[in-house]
Write a protein that holds these residues in place. Structure first.
Motif, PDB file in Angstrom:
ATOM      1  N   LEU A 190       0.843  -1.193   0.000  1.00  0.00           N
ATOM      2  CA  LEU A 190       0.000   0.000   0.000  1.00  0.00           C
ATOM      3  C   LEU A 190       0.879   1.244   0.000  1.00  0.00           C
ATOM      4  CD1 LEU A 190      -2.713  -1.000   2.646  1.00  0.00           C
ATOM      5  CD2 LEU A 190      -3.026  -0.861   0.172  1.00  0.00           C
ATOM      6  N   SER A 191       0.472   2.247  -0.761  1.00  0.00           N
ATOM      7  CA  SER A 191       1.198   3.514  -0.761  1.00  0.00           C
ATOM      8  C   SER A 191       1.026   4.189   0.591  1.00  0.00           C
ATOM      9  CB  SER A 191       0.668   4.426  -1.870  1.00  0.00           C
ATOM     10  OG  SER A 191      -0.670   4.819  -1.575  1.00  0.00           O
ATOM     11  N   LEU A 192       1.819   5.205   0.848  1.00  0.00           N
ATOM     12  CA  LEU A 192       1.789   5.883   2.137  1.00  0.00           C
ATOM     13  C   LEU A 192       0.399   6.406   2.474  1.00  0.00           C
ATOM     14  CD1 LEU A 192       3.583   6.777   4.508  1.00  0.00           C
ATOM     15  CD2 LEU A 192       3.957   8.930   3.305  1.00  0.00           C
ATOM     16  N   LYS A 193      -0.269   6.995   1.489  1.00  0.00           N
ATOM     17  CA  LYS A 193      -1.607   7.545   1.726  1.00  0.00           C
ATOM     18  C   LYS A 193      -2.598   6.424   2.039  1.00  0.00           C
ATOM     19  CE  LYS A 193      -3.798  11.443   1.991  1.00  0.00           C
ATOM     20  NZ  LYS A 193      -3.336  12.473   2.962  1.00  0.00           N
ATOM     21  N   ASN A 194      -2.478   5.313   1.350  1.00  0.00           N
ATOM     22  CA  ASN A 194      -3.373   4.186   1.617  1.00  0.00           C
ATOM     23  C   ASN A 194      -3.043   3.482   2.929  1.00  0.00           C
ATOM     24  OD1 ASN A 194      -5.178   4.325  -0.558  1.00  0.00           O
ATOM     25  ND2 ASN A 194      -3.737   3.322  -1.927  1.00  0.00           N
ATOM     26  N   LEU A 195      -1.778   3.521   3.328  1.00  0.00           N
ATOM     27  CA  LEU A 195      -1.420   2.989   4.645  1.00  0.00           C
ATOM     28  C   LEU A 195      -2.078   3.818   5.743  1.00  0.00           C
ATOM     29  CD1 LEU A 195       2.388   2.159   4.201  1.00  0.00           C
ATOM     30  CD2 LEU A 195       0.569   0.527   4.724  1.00  0.00           C
ATOM     31  N   TYR A 196      -2.145   5.119   5.506  1.00  0.00           N
ATOM     32  CA  TYR A 196      -2.825   5.995   6.463  1.00  0.00           C
ATOM     33  C   TYR A 196      -4.301   5.599   6.589  1.00  0.00           C
ATOM     34  CZ  TYR A 196      -5.135  10.196   8.226  1.00  0.00           C
ATOM     35  OH  TYR A 196      -5.930  11.068   8.937  1.00  0.00           O
ATOM     36  N   LYS A 197      -4.947   5.376   5.459  1.00  0.00           N
ATOM     37  CA  LYS A 197      -6.354   4.971   5.474  1.00  0.00           C
ATOM     38  C   LYS A 197      -6.520   3.621   6.164  1.00  0.00           C
ATOM     39  CE  LYS A 197      -7.454   7.402   1.149  1.00  0.00           C
ATOM     40  NZ  LYS A 197      -7.928   7.233  -0.260  1.00  0.00           N
ATOM     41  N   TYR A 198      -5.610   2.696   5.866  1.00  0.00           N
ATOM     42  CA  TYR A 198      -5.656   1.345   6.434  1.00  0.00           C
ATOM     43  C   TYR A 198      -5.583   1.386   7.959  1.00  0.00           C
ATOM     44  CZ  TYR A 198      -3.940  -3.395   7.505  1.00  0.00           C
ATOM     45  OH  TYR A 198      -3.755  -4.649   8.050  1.00  0.00           O
ATOM     46  N   PHE A 199      -4.583   2.083   8.471  1.00  0.00           N
ATOM     47  CA  PHE A 199      -4.386   2.110   9.921  1.00  0.00           C
ATOM     48  C   PHE A 199      -5.448   2.941  10.632  1.00  0.00           C
ATOM     49  CE2 PHE A 199      -0.039   0.757   8.738  1.00  0.00           C
ATOM     50  CZ  PHE A 199       0.076  -0.335   9.594  1.00  0.00           C
ATOM     51  N   CYS A 200      -5.926   4.006   9.995  1.00  0.00           N
ATOM     52  CA  CYS A 200      -6.993   4.809  10.608  1.00  0.00           C
ATOM     53  C   CYS A 200      -8.272   3.995  10.749  1.00  0.00           C
ATOM     54  CB  CYS A 200      -7.266   6.057   9.762  1.00  0.00           C
ATOM     55  SG  CYS A 200      -6.177   7.438  10.120  1.00  0.00           S
ATOM     56  N   PHE A 201      -8.644   3.281   9.697  1.00  0.00           N
ATOM     57  CA  PHE A 201      -9.867   2.484   9.736  1.00  0.00           C
ATOM     58  C   PHE A 201      -9.757   1.399  10.804  1.00  0.00           C
ATOM     59  CE2 PHE A 201     -13.085  -0.535   8.595  1.00  0.00           C
ATOM     60  CZ  PHE A 201     -14.111   0.229   8.049  1.00  0.00           C
ATOM     61  N   LEU A 202      -8.623   0.715  10.840  1.00  0.00           N
ATOM     62  CA  LEU A 202      -8.423  -0.344  11.831  1.00  0.00           C
ATOM     63  C   LEU A 202      -8.435   0.211  13.246  1.00  0.00           C
ATOM     64  CD1 LEU A 202      -5.699  -2.749  10.396  1.00  0.00           C
ATOM     65  CD2 LEU A 202      -8.126  -3.190  10.727  1.00  0.00           C
ATOM     66  N   GLU A 203      -7.838   1.378  13.425  1.00  0.00           N
ATOM     67  CA  GLU A 203      -7.776   1.975  14.756  1.00  0.00           C
ATOM     68  C   GLU A 203      -9.177   2.304  15.265  1.00  0.00           C
ATOM     69  OE1 GLU A 203      -5.580   2.664  18.010  1.00  0.00           O
ATOM     70  OE2 GLU A 203      -4.746   2.049  16.072  1.00  0.00           O
ATOM     71  N   ILE A 204     -10.004   2.885  14.397  1.00  0.00           N
ATOM     72  CA  ILE A 204     -11.382   3.210  14.801  1.00  0.00           C
ATOM     73  C   ILE A 204     -12.172   1.937  15.076  1.00  0.00           C
ATOM     74  CG2 ILE A 204     -13.579   4.133  13.991  1.00  0.00           C
ATOM     75  CD1 ILE A 204     -12.265   6.417  12.825  1.00  0.00           C
ATOM     76  N   PHE A 205     -11.986   0.928  14.216  1.00  0.00           N
ATOM     77  CA  PHE A 205     -12.697  -0.338  14.417  1.00  0.00           C
ATOM     78  C   PHE A 205     -12.393  -0.921  15.795  1.00  0.00           C
ATOM     79  CE2 PHE A 205     -12.528  -5.031  14.180  1.00  0.00           C
ATOM     80  CZ  PHE A 205     -13.882  -5.282  13.965  1.00  0.00           C
ATOM     81  N   LYS A 206     -11.120  -0.943  16.167  1.00  0.00           N
ATOM     82  CA  LYS A 206     -10.731  -1.513  17.468  1.00  0.00           C
ATOM     83  C   LYS A 206     -11.213  -0.634  18.628  1.00  0.00           C
ATOM     84  CE  LYS A 206      -6.404  -2.070  16.092  1.00  0.00           C
ATOM     85  NZ  LYS A 206      -4.952  -2.429  16.108  1.00  0.00           N
ATOM     86  N   ILE A 207     -11.203   0.672  18.423  1.00  0.00           N
ATOM     87  CA  ILE A 207     -11.684   1.578  19.474  1.00  0.00           C
ATOM     88  C   ILE A 207     -13.172   1.356  19.731  1.00  0.00           C
ATOM     89  CG2 ILE A 207     -12.187   4.005  19.997  1.00  0.00           C
ATOM     90  CD1 ILE A 207      -9.539   4.704  18.579  1.00  0.00           C
ATOM     91  N   LEU A 208     -13.949   1.248  18.655  1.00  0.00           N
ATOM     92  CA  LEU A 208     -15.396   1.050  18.786  1.00  0.00           C
ATOM     93  C   LEU A 208     -15.725  -0.367  19.267  1.00  0.00           C
ATOM     94  CD1 LEU A 208     -16.655   2.817  15.527  1.00  0.00           C
ATOM     95  CD2 LEU A 208     -16.651   3.745  17.847  1.00  0.00           C
TER      96      LEU A 208
END
Length: 206
Positions: free
Chosen positions: A87-105
């Motif tokens: 994944l490109s840097l921008k897509n890595l940002y999207k990947y980790f942000c989505f996962l982080e919110i999923f785990k938080i919720l």
């Protein structure tokens, strides 16, 4: 490490959820570094980025090759990324942000951060309410950027819940349709979605 794209890029993505929401021009140097590393490690063409390019030993390069005009054109990295599942840097940002919110919720932890996110009561698609932000710099914050990304991707990542004959949508009625889905499943789905999006359009140009 090289067989696992996420591990091989861990040094680049540390706390990316915090700093990755800045404008693209601020990420350009980081992205250039990522492309260079990928080109050096996984590229198929020998370019001036490689130490071997400057070898003068006849056993490494023939006399004709050594005296040939130098080619300073770098190998395109987009095909390397897509062929290796990076994944490109921008897509890595999207990947980790989505996962982080999923785990938080999903785990309601950490509580202090969980309280910053609120699911819309008027939507069955697990959309998040965007925090009020008028300044551009405020919209670069993790809470605002990650919430916006979540809303853009959530309908693609989760299965659609079953709709009752009365027209009422039943949350969690289908497998992997809500926060009960496993983290492993969500990781695989979000990565597949981002890789598909990344491979669309021009095959070699970012």
């Amino acid at each position: 490490v090289l067989s696992d794209p996420m591990k091989s890029q861990s040094g680049l993505t540390g706390t990316i959820e915090v700093w990755g929401g800045v404008p693209d021009y601020r990420l350009s140097k980081n992205f250039a570094l990522q492309k260079r590393c990928v080109r050096l490690l996984f590229g198929k063409e020998l370019t001036f980025d490689h130490a071997e390019y400057y070898l003068t030993c006849a056993r490494a390069r023939t006399f004709t090759e050594h005296n040939a005009p130098k080619n300073y054109i770098l190998e395109h990295t987009k095909p390397i990324f897509n062929n290796n599942g990076f994944l490109s840097l921008k897509n890595l940002y999207k990947y980790f942000c989505f996962l982080e919110i999923f785990k938080i919720l999903k785990f309601n932890s950490p509580i202090a951060v969980n309280e910053l996110f609120a699911l819309s009561k008027h939507s069955s698609n697990m959309l998040l309410l965007l925090p009020k932000a008028s300044l551009k710099i405020s919209k670069q914050s993790f809470v605002f950027s990650a919430s916006k990304l979540w809303n853009e991707l959530v309908s693609q990542v989760f299965e659609k819940p079953i709709t009752h004959t009365s027209g009422i949508v039943i949350p969690g009625s289908a497998k992997n349709s809500d926060l009960s889905a496993s983290t492993t499943v969500i990781k695989a789905r979000i990565k597949a979605i981002l890789l598909k999006s990344q491979s669309d359009g021009n095959a070699i140009m970012w």
